[in-house]
Every structure is written in C-alpha cells, then in structure tokens.
Design a protein around this motif. Structure first.
Motif, PDB file in Angstrom:
ATOM      1  N   THR A   1      19.001  73.863  10.086  1.00  0.00           N
ATOM      2  CA  THR A   1      17.678  74.493  10.041  1.00  0.00           C
ATOM      3  C   THR A   1      17.338  74.905   8.618  1.00  0.00           C
ATOM      4  OG1 THR A   1      18.866  76.414  10.863  1.00  0.00           O
ATOM      5  CG2 THR A   1      17.285  75.418  12.367  1.00  0.00           C
ATOM      6  N   GLY A   2      16.087  74.636   8.275  1.00  0.00           N
ATOM      7  CA  GLY A   2      15.559  75.076   6.982  1.00  0.00           C
ATOM      8  C   GLY A   2      16.319  74.536   5.780  1.00  0.00           C
ATOM      9  N   ILE A   3      16.858  73.332   5.912  1.00  0.00           N
ATOM     10  CA  ILE A   3      17.636  72.783   4.796  1.00  0.00           C
ATOM     11  C   ILE A   3      16.707  72.413   3.639  1.00  0.00           C
ATOM     12  CG2 ILE A   3      19.078  70.869   4.037  1.00  0.00           C
ATOM     13  CD1 ILE A   3      20.620  72.727   5.782  1.00  0.00           C
ATOM     14  N   THR A   4      16.995  72.966   2.475  1.00  0.00           N
ATOM     15  CA  THR A   4      16.214  72.677   1.275  1.00  0.00           C
ATOM     16  C   THR A   4      17.192  72.288   0.178  1.00  0.00           C
ATOM     17  OG1 THR A   4      14.529  74.257   1.905  1.00  0.00           O
ATOM     18  CG2 THR A   4      14.612  73.646  -0.428  1.00  0.00           C
ATOM     19  N   LYS A   5      16.838  71.274  -0.559  1.00  0.00           N
ATOM     20  CA  LYS A   5      17.677  70.883  -1.685  1.00  0.00           C
ATOM     21  C   LYS A   5      16.778  70.567  -2.866  1.00  0.00           C
ATOM     22  CE  LYS A   5      21.168  69.601  -4.104  1.00  0.00           C
ATOM     23  NZ  LYS A   5      22.175  70.568  -4.539  1.00  0.00           N
TER      24      LYS A   5
ATOM     25  N   HIS B   1      28.834  78.122  14.982  1.00  0.00           N
ATOM     26  CA  HIS B   1      29.203  78.798  13.742  1.00  0.00           C
ATOM     27  C   HIS B   1      28.202  78.422  12.663  1.00  0.00           C
ATOM     28  CE1 HIS B   1      32.995  80.578  14.890  1.00  0.00           C
ATOM     29  NE2 HIS B   1      33.330  79.439  15.505  1.00  0.00           N
ATOM     30  N   ASP B   2      27.748  79.402  11.920  1.00  0.00           N
ATOM     31  CA  ASP B   2      26.783  79.095  10.867  1.00  0.00           C
ATOM     32  C   ASP B   2      27.481  78.919   9.524  1.00  0.00           C
ATOM     33  OD1 ASP B   2      24.879  79.250  12.708  1.00  0.00           O
ATOM     34  OD2 ASP B   2      23.969  81.138  12.022  1.00  0.00           O
ATOM     35  N   HIS B   3      27.040  77.904   8.789  1.00  0.00           N
ATOM     36  CA  HIS B   3      27.565  77.677   7.442  1.00  0.00           C
ATOM     37  C   HIS B   3      26.380  77.546   6.504  1.00  0.00           C
ATOM     38  CE1 HIS B   3      31.509  76.320   9.113  1.00  0.00           C
ATOM     39  NE2 HIS B   3      30.736  75.941  10.109  1.00  0.00           N
ATOM     40  N   THR B   4      26.550  77.996   5.261  1.00  0.00           N
ATOM     41  CA  THR B   4      25.475  77.749   4.293  1.00  0.00           C
ATOM     42  C   THR B   4      25.742  76.445   3.559  1.00  0.00           C
ATOM     43  OG1 THR B   4      26.674  79.099   2.722  1.00  0.00           O
ATOM     44  CG2 THR B   4      24.867  80.155   3.903  1.00  0.00           C
ATOM     45  N   ALA B   5      26.978  76.007   3.558  1.00  0.00           N
ATOM     46  CA  ALA B   5      27.301  74.719   2.941  1.00  0.00           C
ATOM     47  C   ALA B   5      28.609  74.250   3.543  1.00  0.00           C
ATOM     48  CB  ALA B   5      27.451  74.861   1.429  1.00  0.00           C
ATOM     49  N   LEU B   6      28.799  72.953   3.527  1.00  0.00           N
ATOM     50  CA  LEU B   6      30.056  72.399   4.026  1.00  0.00           C
ATOM     51  C   LEU B   6      30.842  71.827   2.858  1.00  0.00           C
ATOM     52  CD1 LEU B   6      28.906  70.364   7.154  1.00  0.00           C
ATOM     53  CD2 LEU B   6      30.100  72.551   7.143  1.00  0.00           C
ATOM     54  N   THR B   7      32.141  71.796   3.008  1.00  0.00           N
ATOM     55  CA  THR B   7      32.947  71.012   2.075  1.00  0.00           C
ATOM     56  C   THR B   7      33.315  69.735   2.808  1.00  0.00           C
ATOM     57  OG1 THR B   7      34.958  71.983   2.917  1.00  0.00           O
ATOM     58  CG2 THR B   7      33.951  73.064   1.022  1.00  0.00           C
ATOM     59  N   VAL B   8      33.820  68.768   2.065  1.00  0.00           N
ATOM     60  CA  VAL B   8      34.193  67.505   2.701  1.00  0.00           C
ATOM     61  C   VAL B   8      35.230  67.774   3.792  1.00  0.00           C
ATOM     62  CG1 VAL B   8      35.198  65.235   2.326  1.00  0.00           C
ATOM     63  CG2 VAL B   8      33.665  66.212   0.622  1.00  0.00           C
ATOM     64  N   GLN B   9      36.169  68.672   3.498  1.00  0.00           N
ATOM     65  CA  GLN B   9      37.220  68.978   4.476  1.00  0.00           C
ATOM     66  C   GLN B   9      36.635  69.629   5.726  1.00  0.00           C
ATOM     67  OE1 GLN B   9      37.334  69.772   1.291  1.00  0.00           O
ATOM     68  NE2 GLN B   9      39.057  68.613   0.465  1.00  0.00           N
TER      69      GLN B   9
ATOM     70  N   THR C   1      27.274  67.305  -0.929  1.00  0.00           N
ATOM     71  CA  THR C   1      26.271  68.049  -1.690  1.00  0.00           C
ATOM     72  C   THR C   1      26.043  69.393  -1.002  1.00  0.00           C
ATOM     73  OG1 THR C   1      25.223  65.935  -2.069  1.00  0.00           O
ATOM     74  CG2 THR C   1      23.964  67.856  -2.698  1.00  0.00           C
ATOM     75  N   GLU C   2      25.734  70.382  -1.803  1.00  0.00           N
ATOM     76  CA  GLU C   2      25.496  71.709  -1.262  1.00  0.00           C
ATOM     77  C   GLU C   2      23.988  71.929  -1.177  1.00  0.00           C
ATOM     78  OE1 GLU C   2      26.756  75.882  -3.007  1.00  0.00           O
ATOM     79  OE2 GLU C   2      28.455  74.498  -2.831  1.00  0.00           O
ATOM     80  N   PRO C   3      23.473  72.363  -0.034  1.00  0.00           N
ATOM     81  CA  PRO C   3      22.021  72.594   0.029  1.00  0.00           C
ATOM     82  C   PRO C   3      21.643  73.836  -0.772  1.00  0.00           C
ATOM     83  CG  PRO C   3      23.071  73.255   2.081  1.00  0.00           C
ATOM     84  CD  PRO C   3      24.145  72.629   1.246  1.00  0.00           C
ATOM     85  N   THR C   4      20.400  73.858  -1.247  1.00  0.00           N
ATOM     86  CA  THR C   4      19.932  75.022  -1.988  1.00  0.00           C
ATOM     87  C   THR C   4      19.679  76.182  -1.017  1.00  0.00           C
ATOM     88  OG1 THR C   4      18.790  73.399  -3.341  1.00  0.00           O
ATOM     89  CG2 THR C   4      18.336  75.698  -3.815  1.00  0.00           C
TER      90      THR C   4
END
Lengths: 507, 336
Positions: A9-13, A67-75, A55-58
């Motif tokens: 939701t609301g992903i901005t980059k 579970h909410d995440h603001t960014a994921l890592t590859v792992q 890539t990390e979203p802005t």
C-alpha cells in the motif's frame, strides 16, 4: 482462495528528478495469477524490485502475512516465499541443474569437510523437475539447456524454497509458441497448488489466457484493475496509454529534402528470417519504436557495421554503401550514439578532449603525431556549443553526470561530418533538463540536413520528438505512422504486432 | 607523472641506502655495469609494456631470445652471412613471431596468456631441438666485429646498450605519448568496445603492440648474444619475460590495460637492476635475489594502489563539491 499473501500500500519510489512509483497498491492472494502490464518505464520493474528486496521504497508499506514492513531485504523476501524468474536468467551456465537450483543453500553432509550432499540434492531436484514435467535430468549442465528449459530451472529453484509468490518478468519473450503453451500449463499447475504468480508481459494474449486479474501501471501510478471477465485487448491498451503527453515537438525549420538513407531488405543476425526496409530523409527525425527485444538495436548495430549484415543493402543518397565495420560506416558519415554509453560510447578514464577527438584522430595529427592544440580547440568549441558542464576539457569523463557524458558522445560525432545519425535510447538515465537540450540538438542537426533515426522506448519521447515513427515488432517493421496518426494507442498496437486500426477497438 | 615521480624517488632512496652501506655501489665500474644491464633489459621491457598497455601479456620473449639467438649465431658462424643481413633476419624473425601470436589473439580470439605461454614452450623447444641442446657460441674469429662493437661497445665509457635504450625510449615515448597510434593503444587497452565503436581498427592496434614487442625482442637477442658471447638454448633468456613484466608493472602498467608510460617502464627496469646489484654488493646471499625482487614489487604495487585509492577518494569528494557549482564550459574557462 481469497487468503491475502501479500499487500502493498502507498508504495512510492523516487529517484533524483524522477518519480518511478507514486502511491501504488497491489494485493496478491493465494493461488491467483496476477497480470501486471504497462508500457516500458511504467514502473513494473521497480515495483518488482521492491518486492524482491533489491530496491527500498521511499514510502509505503509491504504487508506479508499480517506483518508490516517498510522495506524488504533480499533475504526477507526469500524467507517470505517471494521468488523471481528473471527476464535475463540468472543461472550459472557452467554448473548443472541441481547445483543451480540449490546454489547458496547446499545441503552438507556431516563431518569436518562439509562436503555437499550431491546425491540427496539430486533426488530433491529430480522430484521438483518431475513436478514441472521437465524433459531434462538434474545433472544436465545449464549451458546445454534451451531458454525455456532454463526457465524451468528457475521455477524449480523457486519451488525449492517453497515459494508462495513467483514473479515472472516477460517470461515468454524468447520462447516459441509450444514452449509458451507449456509454460502457461506449468503456471496453471502452480496455481492449482496454491502458488500465486505475478505475470508481467507485453503479450496481452497470454495475459488473457492465464490471468485472474490484471493491474495496469502507467507512469508509476496504478491506473486500473481488470477482473477476469473484463479482460480484452482494447480494455488493457486503453488503460496502458492515455496519459497527457507534454508537447516536446520542435517542428523542423527546414523541410526534409529528398535523399537520405534507404535500408533495403536488411537481414540482421538477431532475426535471420526477417528483413527490414526503412527510409529516412535528410532533415528528418524518424522515431523507431517497439518493445524491448523487437530488433531495433540489432538493426542499428548492423547499419553501423558492428554486427554482420546477412543480406540486403544500405543506400545513402541513392548509392549503395558497403559497411563491414564501424570504420567504414564512419567514413560514410553514419554515426551511432550507442545504447550503453559507458560501455560502448566513451572511454571513461580518458579526458573529455580525448573522447571527443577519438574517432577523428588522423584529422588532428600531422605526420601521425598528434596536434594537441587542434584537439583542444575542437573539444573546447564542442564543449561550449553543447554546454558540457565540466571544470575543463581535461576532466575525466567518468566524473561527469549522465547528461554531460551523453553530450561528450554527441560532441565526438558533431565534430565530424554526420550524414545519418542513429541515436539508441539517447536520453536513458538523463535528467529532464538535459533531455530537452538533447532533443533541441537533434532537431538542429536535422535542420542542418542530417538524417536521424532515434530508437526510443520512451513513448513521450517517440511521439514528442519524431517527424515519423516506424514501429518494430519481432524483427520486422510492423508499421509506419505519420505525425497526424501519432498516438500512444497506435504505437502500442503496432508494437505488440496488431494493426493500428483505431476505429474498431477504441470505440 | 605522479607515478613516475614516486618510482624515481624510490629508486633514489634504494640507491642512497645501498651507497651508504657500501660506497662501492657508486664506483664507476659498478654504475657502468648496471647501466649496461639496464640497457639490455630495458629494450624488451618497453615491448612488453606496450603489450600490457594493449590489455595483453607476452610470455614468449625469453624463449624468443633462445630461438633467435641460436639462429643468429648459426647465421654468422656456420653460414657466414654478412652481419647486417643476419641482424635483419633476427629482427624480422621477432616481428614474424609477434605477428603470428597477434593473429591468434585478435583474429582467432585466443587469450594472450595462452598464446604466448605456448610460444614460450614452443620456441624454447625449437631452439633446443635445432641445436640438439648444445651451446652455440662464437669461435675466436672476428665474426661481425663491427656489430659486436655496436652492441657491446661503449662511448666514453657509457655502454652502447644504455645509449640505445635512451634513444629507443625517446622514440617510443613519442610513439606512445604523442602519436595517433599511442592514443589508439591506450583507448583499446582501456575499452576495446568503445574504441571499436569509434572506428578504431582495434585488431591492427593490438597486433602492432605484439609486433613491436617481437621486433624489440629480436634486437634484444643480438644485444644479449654479444653480452654472453654464447647461447645455451636451455637457459638463454630463461624467465626474462618475467623481468620485463615486473619492470612494466613496477613502472605503472596495469595488467588490465590502458595504463603505463615509457618513462615508468625504464625506471622500473632500472629499479629491478639496482635491486639485483644491491643483493650482490651488500653481500646478501644471491639465492635471495628473487625474494628481494618479489618483495619490492609487491610492496611497490601495494603502496601505489593504496595511494591511488586515497587520491580517488579525495578527487570524488572534491568532484562532488565542484559539480555543485560547475557551469557550462565556455572557451575552456569556468564561467560562474
């Protein structure tokens, strides 16, 4: 079946100067095939990179299993069961199928030597391949597999980590018809097993066949969602296009005059069974549109003498020219501004001056000895007229911005006598201001009588800059458009291999 | 030039320390002896340097000396051919061998390391077979006296080999740093693809480097033959290619290609010879010769890399600050 696996939701980059994604939402439920479509540069790849943890979203939230995440890592993405089947396959050709499936996750036998349990892994690989009904064994070297088989390896790899969401980015772009059907049946099987697939493709027919739901991106926005029952070519195209195009067009000051370059029945190595015929006049900017992989770059490379011309001929002002290598092309005044400027256009560690004079060194030499003052004056004049921003012409090109680097490539050719210039994605990775400068430059070149071919995947650019557009589809020209027929709809139809018959479908 | 300056300082430092420990280092005899060796090794190191700048490597030169050496001696003694002709034959032989190797590397796309490694094995083997492994030398006759005087003589005490190296370095310096060919060579070495996209005949340019290296190996053969006076095919010139590579690398050539200078290569050669001499003159066991050389090269390259990384970092910081105020270039001046 409606259990939500994943919700964005609301992903901005944003990148400096560009908004790649703006407040995009996406939901994936268990066992569904989600089609994701949009033009080149609509933001599909960026969105998928965010999902894959590359890539990390802005801004925005990625919700996985509540579970909410603001960014994921590859792992983290891998752990959540998100797997990629890449457009460019990421396999180790020198290793066998088993090794590729389990790379980095090799099961080890006990003991101090930590030897890899090859037998155990092979059995597991065999059962995965069985499930996919693959026609090759786990100990085949990947270099001996076809593209379609390699894709199966990637899918097997995804299954081996118990993937719940598999992202396929243009999976069928290099497959034959039967291979495509096979892939679609594998997708159906995955779906039946509860795996969700995000299917990115330009081939709308396949989307209609396999997708349960389609999300359309345009310019970094979600512009629509279509349910299974609403899927049709016309509906999808209508959503993909239709943005406001800023007017970039600079009309020619001088009318294009007869003569120029004629490409007659040219056959390139990329598509040995297709031929291309194309004409571009002096003073004209011909846009060359098409999807990635449609054969535009190979056409450019062949005309410039990099790739071998299998048959056909190239005529300049009516007379046939022999082009076996770039030197011959350059002697005829055919110049290429290549797609990958860092690799093919510039020698990054050399100063601006040496890059500008590189193609024309004999002109700056007396008795084969270089005349530096002649080099400097030409480089300085070009740097000034193109507005290259740098401390001096002795600055290494590697330290310049993308736009300035591209201007150095242009300066190299403008310091000579162009007759036909081919620009391959001339403004990729360049900021807006420099883009407009490059467009103005192309127009002034055209007005000086140069014939210009501009390969571009940027719809705004193709429609905004060209005097005429030729569209390529799978190795041939699928249509030519005059300015009055320019529209995203028409270009898009031709690019996916359909006729630009607006009246019938757009109604 | 910063690299060459650093190398020069290192050379002077090593010389000074050696001279302080043993003043004999500065004796005329010792200096001239070293000058002679620098001349002998410098000639083919320059060829090697050009090949390395092109992005390749030439492992075959040491074996070329053996093969061309036995042929040269045979031409003069057995066949009694006039020396100018024999000289020409040997140089032409080096050029041909370099040409064949470059053909395999450019047209047939083989790796330089493999091609020249095979050259190393083949030429050495051919030399040994040709002579049935026996040493070839000059008798007590006066074969090619004039050539001997040219190759092994001296002017006012200065060895001709050293004078020849200086002249050669000046010529090759102009070729590499001032000519069209030199610029092409750097361009091809740095980015072969971009060079090709600029219409440069990359194959010809690369071949040129191997051919020059072969030709200089031919000249070196003659100089070396008159230095040792005989050619034992199994040991003549053995591992000299490594001296050349070491000199070039020490002199600032990057094995990735596109970097290096003639001055650097000459200074690198000089430093290597000073190191060898130092081992002798300081009474270090000569068995440690290679170990000393290896250590110095290792430390030299390491120091250079560290300094370069630091310089790059500084430049990047300065560049970032600068680009904020960078204005269009007008007439080459920064207008603010």
């Amino acid at each position: 079946m409606t259990e939500t696996l994943l919700e964005l939701t609301g992903i901005t980059k944003t990148y400096p100067g560009v908004v790649a994604l703006d407040n995009v939402g996406l939901r994936v439920t268990r066992g569904e095939v989600l089609g994701l479509i949009g033009e080149n540069g609509a933001g599909k790849s960026t969105l998928m990179k965010i999902l894959g943890g590359v890539t990390e979203p802005t801004a925005g939230i990625i919700r996985i299993d509540a579970h909410d995440h603001t960014a994921l890592t590859v792992q983290a993405a891998t752990r959540a069961g998100i797997a990629f089947v890449h457009q460019e396959l990421n396999l180790f050709e020198n290793l066998d199928v088993t090794a590729n499936i389990f790379i980095g996750r090799e099961k080890k036998m006990g003991g101090p030597l930590m030897l890899v349990d090859n037998a155990g892994l092979r059995t597991r690989a065999a059962s995965l391949l069985d499930r996919l009904k693959a026609d090759f064994t786990p100990d085949t070297l990947v270099e001996n597999l076809s593209i379609a088989q390699r894709q199966m390896v990637e899918i097997a790899k995804a299954l081996s980590i118990d993937a719940r969401v598999i992202i396929m980015d243009e999976p069928t772009s290099s497959l034959t018809l039967t291979e495509t059907e096979r892939l679609l049946s594998v997708i159906a099987a995955l779906k039946a097993a509860g795996v969700a697939v995000i299917y990115i493709s330009h081939r709308l027919g396949e989307i209609i066949t396999c997708a349960d739901r389609v999300v359309v991106l345009r310019d970094g926005h979600t512009v629509g969602e279509l349910g299974r029952e609403d899927l049709s070519h016309a509906a999808m195209i209508r959503l993909m296009i239709g943005r406001d195009l800023k007017s970039l067009y600079i009309p020619p000051a001088v009318r294009p005059r007869a003569g120029g370059c004629d490409i007659v029945d040219l056959v390139t190595a990329a598509f040995p069974d297709r031929s291309v015929s194309l004409s571009v006049q002096h003073g004209e900017i011909l846009g060359l549109a098409g999807l990635v992989g449609a054969g535009r770059t190979s056409l450019a490379r062949t005309v410039f003498g990099i790739d071998r011309l299998l048959s056909g001929e190239i005529r300049l002002d009516g007379s046939k020219v022999q082009i076996g290598n770039p030197r011959a092309a350059i002697r005829q005044g055919i110049y290429l501004v290549p797609e990958d400027r860092k690799r093919s256009g510039l020698i990054l560690e050399m100063p601006i001056r040496e890059n500008i004079t590189l193609a024309n060194l004999l002109h700056h030499a007396r008795l084969l000895l270089l005349d530096r003052s002649s080099e400097s004056s030409v480089a300085r004049a070009q740097a000034a007229s193109l507005g290259i921003k740098a401390p001096s012409i002795e600055t290494q090109v590697i330290t310049l911005s993308g736009g300035n680097q591209q201007k150095v490539v242009l300066a190299k050719w403008l310091s000579m006598q162009p007759r036909l210039m081919i620009f391959d994605e001339p403004t990729r990775g360049i900021d807006v201001g420099a883009k407009n400068e490059i467009y103005a430059l192309m127009r002034s070149l055209a007005d000086r009588g140069v014939a210009i071919v501009m390969i571009s995947s940027d719809m705004e650019e193709v429609i905004g800059v060209s005097d005429r557009i030729a569209v390529m589809h799978e190795g041939r020209i699928s249509g030519l458009l005059e300015r009055e027929h320019f529209s995203e709809y028409n270009v898009m139809r031709l690019a996916i291999g359909q006729l630009p018959d607006a009246a019938e479908n757009a109604a | 030039m910063r690299k060459e300056l650093g190398l020069l300082l290192l050379l002077l430092l090593v010389s000074a320390v050696t001279a302080i420990i043993n003043p004999l280092f500065l004796s005329t005899v010792n200096l001239l002896d070293m000058a002679n060796l620098i001349g002998l090794f410098g000639v083919f190191s320059i060829g090697q340097g050009l090949v390395i700048i092109s992005g390749g490597i030439d492992l075959s030169v040491g074996s070329m000396f053996a093969l061309l050496g036995v042929v040269f001696v045979d031409l003069l003694t057995t066949y009694e051919i006039a020396w100018p002709l024999a000289l020409l034959c040997v140089i032409a032989g080096g050029v041909v061998l370099g040409g064949v190797q470059s053909f395999l590397i450019t047209r047939l796309r083989m790796q330089p390391f493999i091609v020249t490694l095979c050259g190393l094995l083949i030429y050495r083997g051919a030399a040994r077979y040709y002579t049935t492994d026996s040493t070839r030398g000059f008798g007590y006759g006066d074969e090619a006296d004039m050539l001997r005087t040219l190759a092994a003589g001296h002017v006012y005490g200065v060895p001709n080999t050293f004078i020849f190296l200086i002249v050669l370095a000046l010529i090759m310096g102009v070729v590499l740093h001032r000519s069209v060919y030199g610029r092409w060579l750097y361009a091809v070495g740095k980015n072969e693809e971009a060079a090709r996209f600029s219409g440069i005949r990359t194959y010809t340019v690369i071949s040129g480097a191997y051919i020059i290296s072969g030709g200089l190996a031919g000249i070196s053969t003659v100089l070396l033959v008159f230095y040792t006076n005989s050619v034992s095919p199994s040991s003549f010139g053995n591992s000299y290619e490594l001296y050349a590579i070491a000199a070039a690398v020490l002199g600032g050539c990057s094995l990735r290609g596109g970097e290096g200078s003639i001055l650097g290569i000459v200074l690198g050669t000089a430093l290597l010879q000073v190191l060898q001499n130092l081992v002798n003159i300081l009474g270090i066991p000569s068995s440690l010769n290679f170990a000393v050389m290896g250590t110095v090269i290792l430390l030299g390259v390491l120091a250079d890399q560290q300094l370069q990384a630091r310089r790059k970092l500084a430049a990047a910081t300065a560049g970032a600050a600068r680009s904020a105020v960078a204005a269009p270039l007008v007439g080459g001046r920064l207008e603010t």
